[in-house]
Design a protein around this motif. Structure first.
Motif, PDB file in Angstrom:
ATOM      1  N   MET A   1      -2.547   1.418   7.662  1.00  0.00           N
ATOM      2  CA  MET A   1      -1.879   1.964   8.848  1.00  0.00           C
ATOM      3  C   MET A   1      -0.797   1.032   9.379  1.00  0.00           C
ATOM      4  O   MET A   1       0.230   1.490   9.872  1.00  0.00           O
ATOM      5  CB  MET A   1      -2.909   2.269   9.930  1.00  0.00           C
ATOM      6  N   VAL A   2      -1.025  -0.278   9.277  1.00  0.00           N
ATOM      7  CA  VAL A   2      -0.002  -1.231   9.721  1.00  0.00           C
ATOM      8  C   VAL A   2       1.249  -1.093   8.865  1.00  0.00           C
ATOM      9  O   VAL A   2       2.379  -1.077   9.369  1.00  0.00           O
ATOM     10  CB  VAL A   2      -0.549  -2.674   9.682  1.00  0.00           C
ATOM     11  N   GLN A   3       1.065  -0.973   7.548  1.00  0.00           N
ATOM     12  CA  GLN A   3       2.220  -0.825   6.666  1.00  0.00           C
ATOM     13  C   GLN A   3       2.842   0.567   6.764  1.00  0.00           C
ATOM     14  O   GLN A   3       3.987   0.762   6.380  1.00  0.00           O
ATOM     15  CB  GLN A   3       1.826  -1.124   5.226  1.00  0.00           C
TER      16      GLN A   3
ATOM     17  N   LYS B   1      -7.270   8.983   6.369  1.00  0.00           N
ATOM     18  CA  LYS B   1      -6.626  10.308   6.397  1.00  0.00           C
ATOM     19  C   LYS B   1      -7.319  11.209   7.409  1.00  0.00           C
ATOM     20  O   LYS B   1      -6.656  11.959   8.155  1.00  0.00           O
ATOM     21  CB  LYS B   1      -6.693  10.930   5.004  1.00  0.00           C
ATOM     22  N   ALA B   2      -8.629  11.132   7.499  1.00  0.00           N
ATOM     23  CA  ALA B   2      -9.380  11.974   8.428  1.00  0.00           C
ATOM     24  C   ALA B   2      -9.021  11.665   9.881  1.00  0.00           C
ATOM     25  O   ALA B   2      -9.012  12.561  10.734  1.00  0.00           O
ATOM     26  CB  ALA B   2     -10.880  11.789   8.211  1.00  0.00           C
ATOM     27  N   LEU B   3      -8.736  10.406  10.177  1.00  0.00           N
ATOM     28  CA  LEU B   3      -8.327  10.047  11.539  1.00  0.00           C
ATOM     29  C   LEU B   3      -7.051  10.783  11.924  1.00  0.00           C
ATOM     30  O   LEU B   3      -6.929  11.303  13.047  1.00  0.00           O
ATOM     31  CB  LEU B   3      -8.110   8.540  11.645  1.00  0.00           C
ATOM     32  N   LEU B   4      -6.096  10.843  11.002  1.00  0.00           N
ATOM     33  CA  LEU B   4      -4.827  11.513  11.284  1.00  0.00           C
ATOM     34  C   LEU B   4      -5.023  13.019  11.387  1.00  0.00           C
ATOM     35  O   LEU B   4      -4.370  13.683  12.199  1.00  0.00           O
ATOM     36  CB  LEU B   4      -3.807  11.174  10.204  1.00  0.00           C
TER      37      LEU B   4
ATOM     38  N   PHE C   1       0.837  -1.197   0.000  1.00  0.00           N
ATOM     39  CA  PHE C   1       0.000   0.000   0.000  1.00  0.00           C
ATOM     40  C   PHE C   1       0.877   1.255   0.000  1.00  0.00           C
ATOM     41  O   PHE C   1       0.541   2.251   0.629  1.00  0.00           O
ATOM     42  CB  PHE C   1      -0.920   0.004   1.216  1.00  0.00           C
ATOM     43  N   ALA C   2       2.005   1.186  -0.704  1.00  0.00           N
ATOM     44  CA  ALA C   2       2.951   2.299  -0.703  1.00  0.00           C
ATOM     45  C   ALA C   2       2.320   3.593  -1.222  1.00  0.00           C
ATOM     46  O   ALA C   2       2.527   4.674  -0.653  1.00  0.00           O
ATOM     47  CB  ALA C   2       4.183   1.939  -1.546  1.00  0.00           C
ATOM     48  N   LYS C   3       1.525   3.491  -2.289  1.00  0.00           N
ATOM     49  CA  LYS C   3       0.895   4.679  -2.865  1.00  0.00           C
ATOM     50  C   LYS C   3      -0.105   5.280  -1.892  1.00  0.00           C
ATOM     51  O   LYS C   3      -0.176   6.507  -1.723  1.00  0.00           O
ATOM     52  CB  LYS C   3       0.200   4.306  -4.182  1.00  0.00           C
ATOM     53  N   GLU C   4      -0.885   4.409  -1.244  1.00  0.00           N
ATOM     54  CA  GLU C   4      -1.887   4.902  -0.290  1.00  0.00           C
ATOM     55  C   GLU C   4      -1.218   5.556   0.916  1.00  0.00           C
ATOM     56  O   GLU C   4      -1.715   6.558   1.446  1.00  0.00           O
ATOM     57  CB  GLU C   4      -2.776   3.742   0.179  1.00  0.00           C
ATOM     58  N   ILE C   5      -0.100   5.005   1.340  1.00  0.00           N
ATOM     59  CA  ILE C   5       0.602   5.564   2.489  1.00  0.00           C
ATOM     60  C   ILE C   5       1.078   6.978   2.183  1.00  0.00           C
ATOM     61  O   ILE C   5       1.006   7.876   3.034  1.00  0.00           O
ATOM     62  CB  ILE C   5       1.780   4.651   2.880  1.00  0.00           C
TER      63      ILE C   5
ATOM     64  N   HIS D   1      -7.144  12.544  -3.497  1.00  0.00           N
ATOM     65  CA  HIS D   1      -7.956  11.806  -4.457  1.00  0.00           C
ATOM     66  C   HIS D   1      -7.896  10.331  -4.080  1.00  0.00           C
ATOM     67  O   HIS D   1      -6.816   9.791  -3.839  1.00  0.00           O
ATOM     68  CB  HIS D   1      -7.444  11.980  -5.891  1.00  0.00           C
ATOM     69  N   GLY D   2      -9.048   9.668  -4.049  1.00  0.00           N
ATOM     70  CA  GLY D   2      -9.014   8.248  -3.735  1.00  0.00           C
ATOM     71  C   GLY D   2     -10.341   7.701  -3.271  1.00  0.00           C
ATOM     72  O   GLY D   2     -11.397   8.317  -3.469  1.00  0.00           O
ATOM     73  N   GLU D   3     -10.270   6.530  -2.629  1.00  0.00           N
ATOM     74  CA  GLU D   3     -11.462   5.838  -2.157  1.00  0.00           C
ATOM     75  C   GLU D   3     -11.916   6.354  -0.804  1.00  0.00           C
ATOM     76  O   GLU D   3     -11.139   6.942  -0.041  1.00  0.00           O
ATOM     77  CB  GLU D   3     -11.189   4.336  -2.042  1.00  0.00           C
ATOM     78  N   GLY D   4     -13.185   6.049  -0.505  1.00  0.00           N
ATOM     79  CA  GLY D   4     -13.778   6.520   0.734  1.00  0.00           C
ATOM     80  C   GLY D   4     -13.071   6.024   1.978  1.00  0.00           C
ATOM     81  O   GLY D   4     -12.822   6.787   2.916  1.00  0.00           O
ATOM     82  N   ILE D   5     -12.714   4.729   2.008  1.00  0.00           N
ATOM     83  CA  ILE D   5     -12.124   4.184   3.228  1.00  0.00           C
ATOM     84  C   ILE D   5     -10.747   4.773   3.478  1.00  0.00           C
ATOM     85  O   ILE D   5     -10.341   4.963   4.638  1.00  0.00           O
ATOM     86  CB  ILE D   5     -12.079   2.638   3.170  1.00  0.00           C
TER      87      ILE D   5
END
Length: 742
Positions: A55-57, A30-33, A5-9, A21-25
């Motif tokens: 988040m684990v990765q 991101k909102a948590l952070l 999940f490098a891109k998502e991170i 830009h991305g998916e809801g989940i």
């Protein structure tokens, strides 16, 4: 976990002035952070798996922020993490799949909501409800009601979803109530964008430790006698505080419309589908502006009585769009209106299905029925036109609007006619295409062996479990008498096995074993000296939830050693076996899943052994998806370097195959199918192995174990062969051609 999940991170690092830009989940993550979350935990499961996976990765970045992330052993342990927010100003979030996960976590949630929280506590649940779900059809709403937890159901728009996460923490702190944020599949996977904010490092974190614990306060314990006072606080202080915050911050959205005498109240998560249905009926434009006023409940519990009453007063009728049963929201609104003597006509489940997923077509039918009742020609008010004694009418819909409704009726009718026409054209229903194990799944051979074992000893009662092995409930195996919860298979046979002449079999995966099965099943069976058989699939991952790592996941060295062949698997990680032996299991066997003959003999031994007690078979074979994710890049690298690569492929000799197809009935592998017999003198089709075969060898193993025809052959496909292999191949080819032309 082999998925990266490098891109998502990287998207989690976005800050002020940048656009996400991305998916809801991932937006929720991101909102948590952005909200200053201090700790995150959970148990993986669709459709919210990626939250914890990412988040684990992203642990190095989480360490920078001081955020603690923990992959929990089950949902109960995740819910218990929120106990940190009872005494301390720590914002915590946990996640799991609902409703099954919420069932597991319910004990901890009850004991959390009774004393209440000081720091914001947010529970992100994947509301896996509807025809695309993989769990029992129930709703999280009941838990919010019974335990007095706020329930957020955000409109599936990334900006709104992020806003509701941020407000969710504040709402929790303002009301001292834990908040549940429910996300349907549609919300988790909706794509969009929002203006990012800088991530907030929590004031108290792994980088800014507390010096001393909080002082003792008995009121913070979920224990009598203070629980009686806590119950009163829910109604006297917490719910009123929550309602005040909801109203003051306008968490629910009021969208006006020109037909002000009507209204729709909708759960936030169903807003997009509702608006689309209104568009189909010509009652909303392409930008989502509705002709009928809409009250969007981004918070479905608690409702704000004044807000609902103000929306309903003066309206002839209101439609409540609430997915699932019972109709909690509709019942509460009906009670609210009755107590205030508001006579607005209330519709809901009378026009919409009681149960099931509310897609656009379903909603369109309900809204159309609502408009047929209330959006038609109405009498003019007294004194406005018409002669004495007449009852002139005024149209509430323009000719264009009436045309749109006619078009919508035609669309719905055409859908019904199309289905009926297709059904009429079929001489008989299409054959079912049930779900099945992945190609090369290491669990398929075990059920082949079990099928052969039952042919020898007779049918046995099989308690199934949650996991990939539940696919064995479908053809060609059709095995499993019950599925009562993750890791509950051994416990669920406790009332059956004393009543059976033949021993019962319980099946669970290593994910279920660590989640719940070790204590509720194994410990209980040993304590009660039960005579039963337990089969544990040790595929190395919690596969059914997205192949997350477990305590028994093979290490990197073990995985590398296992890459030499499809069936090879080192037995270096014996965590499950050691745990069972430490608990007192005396009859224990570990068998590789692809050794069908040996597995068959071991199962037969377990059912017929003189040993009276729990007998455990550990079926070991790595998840094929994870293995393929690992070795495909490795093989591609070898080929790029021009190195020799050999892969195994299986096939069927058409001249030997007799058309019995017992091999297919024992396997069910999607790559093992049939084709027309090339011999014109034979009628029965022959078996064939099609492209997609991963060379697991199960078809040959089954043929050997069941003493079937010797029609299977094993071929070695070599890429970048050595010179002597090319020479040998040329000689063999020439010899075969000579025999064919002789």
């Amino acid at each position: 976990m082999e998925v990266s999940f490098a891109k998502e991170i990287e998207s989690l690092r976005l800050g002020h002035g940048q656009t996400f830009h991305g998916e809801g989940i991932l937006a929720i993550t991101k909102a948590l952070l952005q909200s200053g979350v201090a700790y995150v935990g959970g148990y993986q499961g669709a459709p919210v798996s990626h939250l914890l996976d990412v988040m684990v990765q992203a642990k190095p970045y989480m360490d920078e922020l001081g955020v603690h992330v923990e992959a929990c052993s089950n949902e109960a342990s995740a819910a218990a993490m929120l106990g940190a927010s009872i005494h301390y100003p720590l914002r915590g979030a946990v996640t799991w799949k609902s409703i099954v996960g919420t069932n597991v976590a319910s004990d901890a949630l009850s004991n959390l909501s009774s004393p209440g929280v000081k720091g914001g506590a947010l529970i992100v649940v994947g509301e896996d409800y509807g025809e695309g779900a993989s769990v029992i059809q129930e709703r999280t709403h009941a838990y919010a009601l019974k335990s007095s937890m706020c329930l957020l159901d955000p409109r599936p728009d990334l900006g709104v979803m992020v806003k509701m996460v941020e407000h969710g923490f504040r709402l929790s702190e303002a009301s001292n109530m834990p908040c549940i944020l429910e996300l349907r599949i549609r919300a988790c996977h909706v794509r969009g964008s929002f203006d990012a904010k800088d991530n907030v490092a929590p004031a108290v974190s792994t980088r800014a430790l507390m010096e001393n614990p909080a002082g003792f306060d008995y009121m913070k314990l979920a224990h009598p006698p203070v629980t009686f006072r806590q119950e009163k606080l829910k109604g006297e202080e917490r719910i009123p505080a929550a309602r005040k915050y909801i109203a003051e911050n306008q968490l629910n959205e009021l969208l006006p419309g020109k037909h002000a005498d009507l209204g729709i109240i909708v759960q936030g998560g169903l807003y997009n589908s509702t608006i689309r249905s209104l568009q189909q009926l010509g009652l909303a434009d392409a930008f989502g502006d509705s002709d009928i006023p809409v009250l969007v409940l981004n918070v479905t519990y608690p409702l704000v009585p004044e807000q609902v009453a103000d929306f309903c007063v003066g309206k002839r009728a209101v439609l409540v769009v609430e997915e699932g049963q019972p109709e909690y929201i509709e019942q509460e609104i009906a009670t609210l209106l009755r107590r205030r003597d508001i006579q607005t006509k209330l519709h809901g489940k009378d026009l919409l299905p009681m149960a099931g997923e509310y897609g656009v077509e379903v909603l369109a039918q309900g809204v159309l029925a609502f408009t047929d009742l209330h959006l038609r020609l109405l009498p003019l008010p007294l004194g406005e036109g018409g002669g004495e004694g007449s009852t002139p009418l005024t149209p509430t819909l323009s000719p264009k609007g009436r045309g749109s409704l006619k078009t919508a009726r035609d669309w719905l009718a055409a859908n019904r006619d199309r289905r009926a026409a297709v059904a009429a054209q079929l001489a008989k229903p299409l054959p079912a295409r049930p779900p099945s194990f992945c190609i090369g799944c290491p669990e398929r051979p075990v059920f082949s062996a079990l099928k052969m074992t039952q042919q020898d000893i007779g049918a046995v009662h099989i308690s199934g479990d949650i996991g990939c092995h539940a696919f064995a409930t479908f053809e060609p195996f059709s095995m499993g008498h019950s599925i009562l919860g993750y890791g509950m298979s051994l416990a669920s046979r406790a009332g059956v096995s004393p009543m059976m002449q033949r021993r019962t079999l319980s099946i669970m995966g290593d994910g279920g074993f660590w989640h719940n099965g070790l204590l509720t099943g194994v410990q209980s069976a040993l304590f009660n000296h039960d005579d039963a058989v337990l089969l544990i699939f040790k595929n190395g991952y919690s596969s059914a939830t997205g192949t997350q790592d477990l305590i028994s996941t093979p290490g990197s060295a073990s995985k590398e050693m296992a890459d030499g062949g499809m069936q090879s698997q080192t037995h270096t990680n014996t965590t499950i076996e050691s745990t069972l032996q430490g608990l007192g299991v005396q009859w224990l066997r570990t068998v590789h899943t692809y050794h069908v003959d040996k597995m068959k003999a071991t199962l037969k031994d377990a059912f017929t052994s003189d040993f009276n007690g729990l007998k455990v078979i550990v079926a070991e074979g790595e998840c094929q998806l994870e293995r393929q994710r690992r070795i495909k890049p490795w093989i591609a690298g070898l080929l790029k370097k021009g190195q020799r690569v050999m892969r195994v492929k299986y096939g069927v000799d058409e001249d030997v195959c007799n058309g019995d197809h017992a091999c297919i009935r024992l396997s069910g592998c999607p790559t093992l199918t049939i084709k027309d017999n090339p011999d014109p003198l034979k009628v029965d089709p022959v078996a064939v192995v099609i492209d997609g075969c991963v060379g697991c060898g199960l078809c040959g193993e089954n043929a050997h174990a069941a003493t079937l025809c010797p029609s299977f052959y094993r071929a070695e496909v070599i890429q970048n062969p050595k010179w002597h292999e090319r020479l040998a191949g040329a000689v063999r080819g020439a010899f075969v051609r000579a025999l064919q032309t002789a």
